[in-house]
Design a protein around this motif. Structure first.
Motif, mmCIF file in Angstrom:
data_model
loop_
_atom_site.group_PDB
_atom_site.id
_atom_site.type_symbol
_atom_site.label_atom_id
_atom_site.label_comp_id
_atom_site.label_asym_id
_atom_site.label_seq_id
_atom_site.Cartn_x
_atom_site.Cartn_y
_atom_site.Cartn_z
ATOM 1 N N ILE A 115 0.852 -1.200 0.000
ATOM 2 C CA ILE A 115 0.000 0.000 0.000
ATOM 3 C C ILE A 115 0.881 1.241 0.000
ATOM 4 N N ARG A 116 1.899 1.211 0.840
ATOM 5 C CA ARG A 116 2.831 2.344 0.918
ATOM 6 C C ARG A 116 3.543 2.547 -0.430
ATOM 7 N N GLU A 117 3.980 1.427 -1.029
ATOM 8 C CA GLU A 117 4.738 1.532 -2.279
ATOM 9 C C GLU A 117 3.887 2.057 -3.436
ATOM 10 N N SER A 118 2.618 1.626 -3.473
ATOM 11 C CA SER A 118 1.804 1.930 -4.652
ATOM 12 C C SER A 118 0.941 3.182 -4.510
ATOM 13 N N CYS A 119 0.643 3.566 -3.289
ATOM 14 C CA CYS A 119 -0.339 4.644 -3.109
ATOM 15 C C CYS A 119 0.207 5.885 -2.409
ATOM 16 N N TYR A 120 1.432 5.841 -1.935
ATOM 17 C CA TYR A 120 2.001 7.011 -1.265
ATOM 18 C C TYR A 120 3.360 7.353 -1.855
ATOM 19 N N GLN A 121 3.664 8.647 -1.825
ATOM 20 C CA GLN A 121 4.966 9.125 -2.265
ATOM 21 C C GLN A 121 5.614 9.847 -1.085
ATOM 22 N N THR A 122 6.941 9.808 -1.006
ATOM 23 C CA THR A 122 7.625 10.565 0.040
ATOM 24 C C THR A 122 7.779 12.007 -0.423
ATOM 25 N N CYS A 123 7.383 12.935 0.441
ATOM 26 C CA CYS A 123 7.455 14.352 0.095
ATOM 27 C C CYS A 123 8.902 14.832 0.202
ATOM 28 N N GLY A 124 9.334 15.575 -0.813
ATOM 29 C CA GLY A 124 10.715 16.067 -0.820
ATOM 30 C C GLY A 124 10.842 17.498 -0.329
ATOM 31 N N ASN A 125 9.730 18.114 0.098
ATOM 32 C CA ASN A 125 9.823 19.465 0.646
ATOM 33 C C ASN A 125 10.566 19.387 1.984
ATOM 34 N N PRO A 126 11.733 20.061 2.106
ATOM 35 C CA PRO A 126 12.507 19.932 3.346
ATOM 36 C C PRO A 126 11.766 20.464 4.566
ATOM 37 N N LEU A 127 10.711 21.257 4.354
ATOM 38 C CA LEU A 127 9.943 21.769 5.495
ATOM 39 C C LEU A 127 8.841 20.800 5.935
ATOM 40 N N HIS A 128 8.743 19.666 5.234
ATOM 41 C CA HIS A 128 7.655 18.714 5.542
ATOM 42 C C HIS A 128 8.126 17.432 6.196
ATOM 43 N N ARG A 129 9.368 17.360 6.582
ATOM 44 C CA ARG A 129 9.902 16.233 7.369
ATOM 45 C C ARG A 129 9.685 14.857 6.710
ATOM 46 N N LEU A 130 9.820 14.791 5.402
ATOM 47 C CA LEU A 130 9.760 13.516 4.674
ATOM 48 C C LEU A 130 8.487 12.712 4.971
ATOM 49 N N HIS A 131 7.352 13.428 5.107
ATOM 50 C CA HIS A 131 6.101 12.688 5.327
ATOM 51 C C HIS A 131 5.659 12.042 4.002
ATOM 52 N N ARG A 132 4.604 11.243 4.055
ATOM 53 C CA ARG A 132 4.089 10.617 2.839
ATOM 54 C C ARG A 132 2.822 11.342 2.394
ATOM 55 N N TYR A 133 2.633 11.424 1.092
ATOM 56 C CA TYR A 133 1.373 11.984 0.588
ATOM 57 C C TYR A 133 0.829 11.039 -0.485
ATOM 58 N N PRO A 134 -0.496 11.018 -0.672
ATOM 59 C CA PRO A 134 -1.079 10.050 -1.613
ATOM 60 C C PRO A 134 -0.661 10.313 -3.042
ATOM 61 N N GLU A 135 -0.233 9.308 -3.718
ATOM 62 C CA GLU A 135 0.058 9.414 -5.151
ATOM 63 C C GLU A 135 -0.016 8.020 -5.761
ATOM 64 N N ARG A 136 -0.769 7.921 -6.857
ATOM 65 C CA ARG A 136 -0.876 6.616 -7.515
ATOM 66 C C ARG A 136 0.337 6.446 -8.413
ATOM 67 N N LYS A 137 1.315 5.749 -7.887
ATOM 68 C CA LYS A 137 2.590 5.640 -8.605
ATOM 69 C C LYS A 137 2.555 4.512 -9.624
ATOM 70 N N SER A 138 3.322 4.727 -10.669
ATOM 71 C CA SER A 138 3.546 3.648 -11.616
ATOM 72 C C SER A 138 4.615 2.738 -11.014
ATOM 73 N N LEU A 139 4.349 1.469 -11.033
ATOM 74 C CA LEU A 139 5.288 0.513 -10.424
ATOM 75 C C LEU A 139 6.179 -0.087 -11.506
ATOM 76 N N ARG A 140 7.158 -0.815 -11.079
ATOM 77 C CA ARG A 140 8.060 -1.422 -12.075
ATOM 78 C C ARG A 140 7.332 -2.490 -12.897
ATOM 79 N N GLU A 141 7.825 -2.655 -14.103
ATOM 80 C CA GLU A 141 7.178 -3.546 -15.071
ATOM 81 C C GLU A 141 7.287 -5.019 -14.631
ATOM 82 N N THR A 142 6.207 -5.770 -14.795
ATOM 83 C CA THR A 142 6.206 -7.191 -14.410
ATOM 84 C C THR A 142 6.244 -8.141 -15.613
ATOM 85 N N VAL A 143 6.026 -7.593 -16.812
ATOM 86 C CA VAL A 143 5.817 -8.466 -17.969
ATOM 87 C C VAL A 143 7.018 -9.381 -18.236
#
Ligand SMILES: [Zn+2]
Length: 318
Positions: free
Chosen positions: A259-287
């Motif tokens: 769930i963490r890998e696929s639905c959250y991204q780590t925020c890179g804003n240095p004022l946000h303490r590396l929290h996670r925010y929702p993002e539907r990420k593209s995952l690595r190819e399985t084919v």
């Protein structure tokens, strides 16, 4: 360094040795950061220790930073790997068509042949999954991981059955599947309406086509009485199990890691303490991984019924 606590302001002055102060100001953006990192951590620890326990300013500071600045991606999303050019729908169709021809050549009886049906059925099933994986975006999706997990499971079962090479075991595998169909058919015999995707007539047909329903034993649990890990050990495929099954199973069960890998991204804003925010990420190819496992299954088909040389990722064998 100073800190303010609003109405109850408290101020601290921290003196640093000159070398440390220079190192902090000249924090290297690349190269050896180890010495600087450790002294910064130590300085932060020092500030924590002198801060009064009831201080509210850190919380207020981070709240203001959170409300006043946007989330930023920490890094580019992982690069989408190119699917090996040879894994195409046409290629899969060719391999599948040739497999059907081989099925005809090796189909020797209209009586129930549990081994023949299983060997070819498992291969057809996984080839179909592989073809579905080529749908746009599927290979890099959560569904791609579920697909790969199923292909791996079928591959382990097939290899185990071939290694044991016991007609009773082939029958047991099949009867387990029929028993599961019966179990499902019975569920919907009662007051429970089948959901829209279930074709109850199809399930009832599977239940009754091998032998009369009344004589069928329903086994609960795994078909072999062994879990897949144990089966993989007996089949000599523990490496395959270890490589693919555990992480993809997390996707099947919806545990935190996937769930963490696929639905959250780590925020890179240095004022946000590396929290996670929702993002539907593209995952690595399985084919590609899936295609290699399917090719290994086709090796098994060729072993069980010699004369089948087609593969998806490799040159056709002679
Ligand atoms: Zn953020």
């Amino acid at each position: 360094m100073v800190a303010s606590d609003g109405p109850t302001a408290s101020w601290h002055t921290v003196s640093l040795p000159e070398d440390n102060a220079k190192a902090f100001w000249g924090y290297p953006s690349e190269g050896d950061q180890h010495t600087v990192r450790s002294s910064i951590r130590a300085a932060e620890g020092l500030l924590n220790s002198i801060e009064s326990a009831g201080s509210t300013w850190p919380k207020a500071f981070w709240q203001e930073a959170w409300h006043g600045s946007p989330c930023l991606p920490l890094a580019e999303s992982c690069p989408t790997m190119q699917v090996q050019g040879i894994v195409t729908p046409d290629r899969i169709e060719d391999v599948s068509g040739a497999l059907e021809e081989h099925w005809k050549r090796t189909h020797s009886t209209t009586a129930i042949d549990a081994r023949h049906d299983a060997v070819f059925g498992m291969a057809f099933y996984c080839i179909r999954i592989l073809k579905e994986l080529l749908g746009i975006g599927i290979g890099t999706s959560i569904l791609g991981r579920l697909a790969l997990r199923t292909i791996v499971e079928v591959r382990i079962n097939l290899h185990y059955l071939l290694k044991e090479e016991n007609l009773e075991l082939w029958k047991k595998w099949r009867e387990y599947g029929v028993g599961q169909a019966k179990l499902n058919a019975l569920k919907f015999d009662d007051s429970l309406e089948p959901p829209k995707y279930i074709d109850i007539e199809s399930i009832e047909q599977i239940t009754g086509e091998d032998l009369w329903e009344e004589f069928l034993t329903i086994n609960i649990g795994g078909w072999s009485g062994l879990d897949l890990r144990r089966l993989s050990e007996k089949a000599g495929l523990k490496d395959l199990y270890d490589s693919h099954y555990s992480w993809t199973s997390g996707y099947t069960h919806g545990t935190w890691g996937p769930i963490r890998e696929s639905c959250y991204q780590t925020c890179g804003n240095p004022l946000h303490r590396l929290h996670r925010y929702p993002e539907r990420k593209s995952l690595r190819e399985t084919v590609e991984d899936a295609a290699h496992v399917v090719d290994d299954m086709l090796d098994d088909v060729d072993f069980a019924y010699p004369g089948y040389g087609h593969r998806i990722t490799e040159k056709t064998k002679k």
